[in-house]
Scaffold this motif. Sequence first.
Motif, PDB file in Angstrom:
ATOM      1  N   LYS A 195      -4.152  -7.518   7.787  1.00 24.70           N
ATOM      2  CA  LYS A 195      -5.377  -8.271   7.529  1.00 24.70           C
ATOM      3  C   LYS A 195      -6.461  -7.281   7.120  1.00 24.70           C
ATOM      4  O   LYS A 195      -6.665  -6.248   7.764  1.00 24.70           O
ATOM      5  N   THR A 204      -8.757 -12.223   4.172  1.00 22.22           N
ATOM      6  CA  THR A 204      -8.014 -11.499   3.141  1.00 22.22           C
ATOM      7  C   THR A 204      -6.980 -10.582   3.787  1.00 22.22           C
ATOM      8  O   THR A 204      -7.117 -10.169   4.942  1.00 22.22           O
ATOM      9  N   HIS A 205      -5.959 -10.244   3.001  1.00 23.04           N
ATOM     10  CA  HIS A 205      -4.824  -9.485   3.546  1.00 23.04           C
ATOM     11  C   HIS A 205      -4.031  -8.842   2.416  1.00 23.04           C
ATOM     12  O   HIS A 205      -4.309  -9.073   1.222  1.00 23.04           O
ATOM     13  N   LEU A 206      -3.031  -8.073   2.783  1.00 21.49           N
ATOM     14  CA  LEU A 206      -2.159  -7.415   1.808  1.00 21.49           C
ATOM     15  C   LEU A 206      -0.765  -8.045   1.775  1.00 21.49           C
ATOM     16  O   LEU A 206       0.210  -7.373   1.467  1.00 21.49           O
ATOM     17  N   TRP A 208       2.088 -10.155   0.147  1.00 15.33           N
ATOM     18  CA  TRP A 208       2.468 -10.509  -1.211  1.00 15.33           C
ATOM     19  C   TRP A 208       2.844 -11.988  -1.319  1.00 15.33           C
ATOM     20  O   TRP A 208       3.579 -12.519  -0.486  1.00 15.33           O
ATOM     21  N   THR A 209       2.314 -12.657  -2.351  1.00 19.12           N
ATOM     22  CA  THR A 209       2.700 -14.025  -2.670  1.00 19.12           C
ATOM     23  C   THR A 209       2.905 -14.137  -4.170  1.00 19.12           C
ATOM     24  O   THR A 209       2.427 -13.310  -4.941  1.00 19.12           O
ATOM     25  N   ALA A 228      -1.605 -19.534   3.004  1.00 15.72           N
ATOM     26  CA  ALA A 228      -1.792 -18.619   1.871  1.00 15.72           C
ATOM     27  C   ALA A 228      -1.969 -19.406   0.582  1.00 15.72           C
ATOM     28  O   ALA A 228      -1.238 -20.362   0.330  1.00 15.72           O
ATOM     29  N   GLN A 232      -4.171 -12.764  -2.376  1.00 16.44           N
ATOM     30  CA  GLN A 232      -4.263 -12.160  -1.053  1.00 16.44           C
ATOM     31  C   GLN A 232      -5.352 -12.796  -0.198  1.00 16.44           C
ATOM     32  O   GLN A 232      -6.029 -12.134   0.593  1.00 16.44           O
ATOM     33  N   HIS A 233      -5.516 -14.102  -0.354  1.00 19.06           N
ATOM     34  CA  HIS A 233      -6.454 -14.885   0.451  1.00 19.06           C
ATOM     35  C   HIS A 233      -5.703 -15.991   1.194  1.00 19.06           C
ATOM     36  O   HIS A 233      -4.695 -16.499   0.708  1.00 19.06           O
TER      37      HIS A 233
END
Length: 258
Positions: A195, A204-206, A208-209, A228, A232-233
Amino acid sequence: MILLSRHLRALRALGLALLLATLSLVTAPSASADTRTAIGGGTGIIFRLQPNPQEPTGFYVCTLTAVGRDAAGNLVALTNAHCFIDEAGNKLVGEKVYRDRSPAGTAFSPAPLADSRPDLDTGVIGTVTYVSTPNNLLNSGPKGLDYAVIKLDESRVAPTGTVGGVTITSLGAPPANGTRMCKEGHRTGLTCGIKLGTHDLWFTHLIWTDGGDSGSPVVDGQTLVGNAWGAQHSSPILSILDEMNAHGGVGAGFHLAT
């Protein structure tokens, strides 16, 4: 002699009847067996099927955030709002939703979008009843939590807390910055990242999508903390539930199905 023969025939008939009855008990399916399709946070969905579900050449795909019950006892699922907003900005309340029967992908081998197909054996699993304001991160529109509510057909589907590499047992707030979280999406499966912080309504985060992962559950351990929606939100699940409760109707009073 004739009497003995009759007794033997009667015994043979009785033995055959007992054998058939025993076989019936062994091979008959249990009356309590649940033949419904299991779905939960991380299950892929497919909708807006053109020209028809049997031979689709056009469709959209997303991922469920969670499955639970509302205060009225309805079985409901959550996903992203932007999944059900068309090119003209219309909210597609009433849209029929199917489970995507294609195998889920991984980060290194995403599920091919062209392989997505509706699970026609299960049939329509639910109907969209509410579409919130989308995130509108990349435009000047009003900022929203980007969630949609689907009323499920309980004769066709049953809730599960585990899909792929994620198990959801509780609902909670996003963790502290730097905490490792994970998501389960139909397109890229289980991916994880820390996060980073907050941005407007979201965190927000890292993680992957990719396209088709929209709506994926974001978890801290086994606690669902958000949905998600890309870049990255994610939207905090507790904020979503507060808004659902304020709005009322299907989904209000949402809690995880057990």
